[in-house]
Design an enzyme around this catalytic site. Structure first.
Site, PDB file in Angstrom:
ATOM      1  N   HIS A 100      46.298  41.817  -6.511  1.00 44.48           N
ATOM      2  CA  HIS A 100      47.362  41.841  -5.600  1.00 44.48           C
ATOM      3  C   HIS A 100      47.970  40.438  -5.233  1.00 44.48           C
ATOM      4  O   HIS A 100      47.357  39.427  -5.534  1.00 44.48           O
ATOM      5  CB  HIS A 100      46.659  42.078  -3.987  1.00 44.48           C
ATOM      6  CG  HIS A 100      47.495  41.965  -2.914  1.00 44.48           C
ATOM      7  ND1 HIS A 100      48.557  42.907  -2.629  1.00 44.48           N
ATOM      8  CD2 HIS A 100      47.438  40.890  -2.122  1.00 44.48           C
ATOM      9  CE1 HIS A 100      49.044  42.402  -1.441  1.00 44.48           C
ATOM     10  NE2 HIS A 100      48.728  41.370  -1.238  1.00 44.48           N
ATOM     11  N   HIS A 103      54.209  41.258  -1.472  1.00 39.98           N
ATOM     12  CA  HIS A 103      55.209  42.175  -1.251  1.00 39.98           C
ATOM     13  C   HIS A 103      56.558  41.637  -1.572  1.00 39.98           C
ATOM     14  O   HIS A 103      56.771  40.148  -1.646  1.00 39.98           O
ATOM     15  CB  HIS A 103      55.046  42.615   0.022  1.00 39.98           C
ATOM     16  CG  HIS A 103      53.669  43.238   0.563  1.00 39.98           C
ATOM     17  ND1 HIS A 103      52.611  42.332   1.048  1.00 39.98           N
ATOM     18  CD2 HIS A 103      53.337  44.242   0.665  1.00 39.98           C
ATOM     19  CE1 HIS A 103      51.475  43.127   1.146  1.00 39.98           C
ATOM     20  NE2 HIS A 103      52.429  44.611   1.256  1.00 39.98           N
ATOM     21  N   ARG A 115      63.276  39.243  -1.953  1.00 37.72           N
ATOM     22  CA  ARG A 115      62.494  38.000  -1.781  1.00 37.72           C
ATOM     23  C   ARG A 115      60.821  38.712  -2.022  1.00 37.72           C
ATOM     24  O   ARG A 115      60.461  39.334  -1.572  1.00 37.72           O
ATOM     25  CB  ARG A 115      62.465  37.725  -0.308  1.00 37.72           C
ATOM     26  CG  ARG A 115      61.317  36.605   0.354  1.00 37.72           C
ATOM     27  CD  ARG A 115      61.462  36.382   1.660  1.00 37.72           C
ATOM     28  NE  ARG A 115      61.428  37.554   2.591  1.00 37.72           N
ATOM     29  CZ  ARG A 115      60.168  37.764   3.275  1.00 37.72           C
ATOM     30  NH1 ARG A 115      59.434  37.138   3.440  1.00 37.72           N
ATOM     31  NH2 ARG A 115      60.417  38.948   4.162  1.00 37.72           N
TER      32      ARG A 115
END
Length: 137
Positions: A100, A103, A115
């Protein structure tokens, strides 16, 4: 895809690196090593060293996390729909090891308008070979 056991990751990573990359935690804003880091080089995955972002794509989004407008190599990033925390977001993961990273949002600068909001704990920084000592922070 690089496959290690959870035990291997726990031995190799710090607690925050493990929680972010393997358990999809989020570090607190303005606390990570790279949120205000402007040296020239590349940012790689802390778990497998895959190149993810170049410093030239980094910008100050004011959000407290490192932000980039384009990945270094598109195939290095996998995007997944994330519906946790009562929101719909796009999670980004390292394609090589499934770490991970953070986002991606549609509120970045041109030319991409994206972004990539990334946890410092998921990154390692490699300075450019031609960076001057004053460029490396």
């Amino acid at each position: 895809m690089t496959k290690k056991t959870n035990q291997q990751y726990k031995q190799e990573l710090s607690d925050i690196q493990y929680r972010v990359t393997r358990e999809a935690a989020t570090e607190h804003p303005f606390t990570g090593e790279f949120w205000d880091h402007w040296s020239k080089g590349q940012y790689t995955c802390v778990c497998c060293n895959t190149p993810l972002f170049d410093s030239s794509s980094k910008f100050d989004a004011g959000c407290g996390w490192p932000s980039y407008n384009v990945p270094k190599h598109g195939p290095a990033i996998t995007e997944i729909k994330d519906m946790t925390h009562g929101m719909v977001r796009i999670e980004v993961r390292c394609t090589e090891c499934d770490a991970h990273l953070g986002h991606v949002f549609n509120d970045g600068p041109e030319p991409t308008g994206l972004r990539y909001c990334i946890n410092s704990a998921s990154l390692r920084f490699l300075p450019s070979e031609n960076a001057k000592p004053s460029d490396v922070g």
